[in-house]
Design an enzyme around this catalytic site. Structure first.
Site, PDB file in Angstrom:
ATOM      1  N   TYR A 140       0.864  -1.135  -0.037  1.00  0.00           N
ATOM      2  CA  TYR A 140      -0.059  -0.705  -0.758  1.00  0.00           C
ATOM      3  C   TYR A 140       0.706   1.408   0.143  1.00  0.00           C
ATOM      4  CZ  TYR A 140      -4.797   2.147   0.778  1.00  0.00           C
ATOM      5  OH  TYR A 140      -5.481   3.003   0.607  1.00  0.00           O
ATOM      6  N   LYS A 193      -3.269   8.561   3.146  1.00  0.00           N
ATOM      7  CA  LYS A 193      -3.975   7.991   4.339  1.00  0.00           C
ATOM      8  C   LYS A 193      -4.645   8.224   5.765  1.00  0.00           C
ATOM      9  CE  LYS A 193      -7.784   5.793   1.467  1.00  0.00           C
ATOM     10  NZ  LYS A 193      -8.670   6.626   1.197  1.00  0.00           N
TER      11      LYS A 193
HETATM   12  N1  LIG Z   1     -11.221  -0.597  -2.828  1.00  0.00           N
HETATM   13  C1  LIG Z   1     -10.548  -0.406  -1.320  1.00  0.00           C
HETATM   14  O1  LIG Z   1     -10.491  -1.389  -0.914  1.00  0.00           O
HETATM   15  C2  LIG Z   1     -10.552   0.707  -0.071  1.00  0.00           C
HETATM   16  C3  LIG Z   1     -10.283   0.169   0.970  1.00  0.00           C
HETATM   17  C4  LIG Z   1     -10.798   1.148   1.794  1.00  0.00           C
HETATM   18  C5  LIG Z   1     -10.787   2.971   1.298  1.00  0.00           C
HETATM   19  N2  LIG Z   1     -10.962   2.951  -0.420  1.00  0.00           N
HETATM   20  C6  LIG Z   1     -10.770   3.786  -0.263  1.00  0.00           C
HETATM   21  O2  LIG Z   1     -12.070   4.393  -1.255  1.00  0.00           O
HETATM   22  C7  LIG Z   1     -12.364   5.915  -1.946  1.00  0.00           C
HETATM   23  C8  LIG Z   1     -12.952   5.583  -3.143  1.00  0.00           C
HETATM   24  O3  LIG Z   1     -12.381   4.302  -4.412  1.00  0.00           O
HETATM   25  P1  LIG Z   1     -13.236   2.703  -4.421  1.00  0.00           P
HETATM   26  O4  LIG Z   1     -12.226   2.000  -3.921  1.00  0.00           O
HETATM   27  O5  LIG Z   1     -14.867   3.357  -4.740  1.00  0.00           O
HETATM   28  O6  LIG Z   1     -12.330   2.536  -6.350  1.00  0.00           O
HETATM   29  P2  LIG Z   1     -12.748   3.259  -7.288  1.00  0.00           P
HETATM   30  O7  LIG Z   1     -11.938   3.079  -8.105  1.00  0.00           O
HETATM   31  O8  LIG Z   1     -14.507   3.066  -8.077  1.00  0.00           O
HETATM   32  O9  LIG Z   1     -13.255   5.276  -6.937  1.00  0.00           O
HETATM   33  C9  LIG Z   1     -12.219   5.804  -6.951  1.00  0.00           C
HETATM   34  C10 LIG Z   1     -12.743   7.277  -6.916  1.00  0.00           C
HETATM   35  O10 LIG Z   1     -11.634   8.509  -7.516  1.00  0.00           O
HETATM   36  C11 LIG Z   1     -12.505   9.013  -8.540  1.00  0.00           C
HETATM   37  N3  LIG Z   1     -10.816  10.349  -8.301  1.00  0.00           N
HETATM   38  C12 LIG Z   1      -9.459  10.103  -8.808  1.00  0.00           C
HETATM   39  N4  LIG Z   1      -8.471  10.807  -8.976  1.00  0.00           N
HETATM   40  C13 LIG Z   1      -9.751  11.917  -8.707  1.00  0.00           C
HETATM   41  C14 LIG Z   1      -9.654  13.117  -8.842  1.00  0.00           C
HETATM   42  N5  LIG Z   1      -8.941  14.678 -10.033  1.00  0.00           N
HETATM   43  N6  LIG Z   1     -10.624  14.326  -8.799  1.00  0.00           N
HETATM   44  C15 LIG Z   1     -11.876  13.889  -8.968  1.00  0.00           C
HETATM   45  N7  LIG Z   1     -11.733  12.081  -8.535  1.00  0.00           N
HETATM   46  C16 LIG Z   1     -11.099  11.239  -8.940  1.00  0.00           C
HETATM   47  C17 LIG Z   1     -11.873   7.954  -9.383  1.00  0.00           C
HETATM   48  O11 LIG Z   1     -12.801   8.402 -10.352  1.00  0.00           O
HETATM   49  C18 LIG Z   1     -12.714   6.711  -9.084  1.00  0.00           C
HETATM   50  O12 LIG Z   1     -14.005   7.120  -9.182  1.00  0.00           O
HETATM   51  C19 LIG Z   1     -10.498   5.519  -1.854  1.00  0.00           C
HETATM   52  O13 LIG Z   1     -10.418   6.663  -1.058  1.00  0.00           O
HETATM   53  C20 LIG Z   1     -10.364   4.391  -1.798  1.00  0.00           C
HETATM   54  O14 LIG Z   1      -8.912   4.565  -1.476  1.00  0.00           O
HETATM   55  C21 LIG Z   1     -11.134   1.932  -0.526  1.00  0.00           C
END
Ligand SMILES: NC(=O)c1ccc[n+]([C@@H]2O[C@H](COP(=O)([O-])OP(=O)(O)OC[C@H]3O[C@@H](n4cnc5c(N)ncnc54)[C@H](O)[C@@H]3O)[C@@H](O)[C@H]2O)c1
Length: 254
Positions: free
Chosen positions: A153, A160
């Site tokens: 990560y 984060k």
């Molecule tokens: N998937 C996991 O395992 C997980 C676990 C914990 C937290 N998260 C967090 O959840 C959140 C959403 O991620 P996800 O897993 O749903 O994946 P996802 O890829 O569906 O969503 C990530 C989003 O970030 C947006 N993004 C990226 N660069 C951007 C920018 N410059 N301006 C505006 N938007 C932008 C993308 O368009 C996308 O919609 C993130 O913060 C991620 O770190 C994910």
């Protein structure tokens, strides 16, 4: 009676229907909220995905690295909603060199991009929406537990950790506006963002075994439900908090 009856929400981060934000928007609508989405880059794709929601919401463009998008955000949201009661920050991005075991060699430029998009944007988004939150409300962000060093990560973990700190400072400064700021620390979920992490399968294998409640990598509903709960009126005195939705892994020893 829905948990979010009458609430007006801005939900960022919908990219596919496996995005955590997609499920937040869906549950929020089912609980009575009015939703506006923001999309980044491939807007036509986000618009297509938005049509799969119970009530297809408007989609407005937001690149959190674009100051013009941020400066005009309140006006553009205001064209659809007469105010906001909640914001969901579900945005994360790090260049490939930031992830996958390259920690000692990543350049500052790449780390800066990761922190700009994944950390600083939490503050930018909240401040951009402040003019619409005159009656207070809730800001919720998506976190991955940053109290530990995880495999692969890497600099996203540092971003984060910054998000967790940013959330506490935002909670401090927005409390006087009646705005609560909280994070949901989700376990690993198979979204586009996760697929871009080289070695993500290390999490996939270990997490369900270590979680006392078990863990389904394909189910974004538990994280989405926690977001909806934090957006509701049922956490009126909670701010600067991190709610772990990870099957209990954060609380376990080895
Ligand atoms: N998937 C996991 O395992 C997980 C676990 C914990 C937290 N998260 C967090 O959840 C959140 C959403 O991620 P996800 O897993 O749903 O994946 P996802 O890829 O569906 O969503 C990530 C989003 O970030 C947006 N993004 C990226 N660069 C951007 C920018 N410059 N301006 C505006 N938007 C932008 C993308 O368009 C996308 O919609 C993130 O913060 C991620 O770190 C994910």
């Amino acid at each position: 009676m829905g948990l979010l009856d009458g609430k007006r929400l801005l939900v960022t981060g919908v990219l596919t229907d496996s995005s955590i934000a997609f499920n937040v928007a869906k549950l929020a609508q089912e609980e009575g909220a009015q939703v506006v989405l923001t999309g980044f880059g491939r807007l036509s794709l986000v618009e297509r995905i938005a049509k799969r929601l119970p009530e297809p919401p408007p989609v407005i463009e937001l690149d959190v690295q674009n100051d013009d998008h941020l400066d005009t955000l309140a006006d553009r949201v205001g064209a659809h909603l007469d105010g906001l009661d909640g914001i969901v920050h579900s945005i994360g991005f790090a260049p490939q060199s930031c992830l996958g075991g390259n920690f000692l060699n990543t350049s500052w430029e790449d780390v800066a991009t990761a922190v700009h998009v994944s950390t600083f944007s939490f503050k930018s988004l909240a401040v951009a929406c402040l003019p619409l939150m005159k009656e207070g409300g809730a800001v919720v962000g998506l976190d991955f537990d940053a109290t530990k060093a995880w495999p692969v990560y890497d600099w996203m973990g540092v971003a984060k950790a910054g998000l967790e700190s940013c959330s506490r400072y935002l909670a401090r400064d927005l409390g006087k506006h009646g705005i609560r700021v909280n994070l949901v620390a989700a376990g690993p979920l198979r979204t586009m963002a996760a697929k871009s992490i080289p070695g993500f399968k290390e999490f996939e294998e270990a997490w369900p075994e270590r979680a006392p409640l078990g863990w389904d990598l394909a189910d974004t509903a538990p994280a989405a439900k926690a977001c909806v709960a934090l957006l509701s009126d049922w956490f009126p005195a909670t701010t600067g908090e991190i709610v772990h939705v990870d099957g209990g892994v954060h609380a376990m020893g080895v």
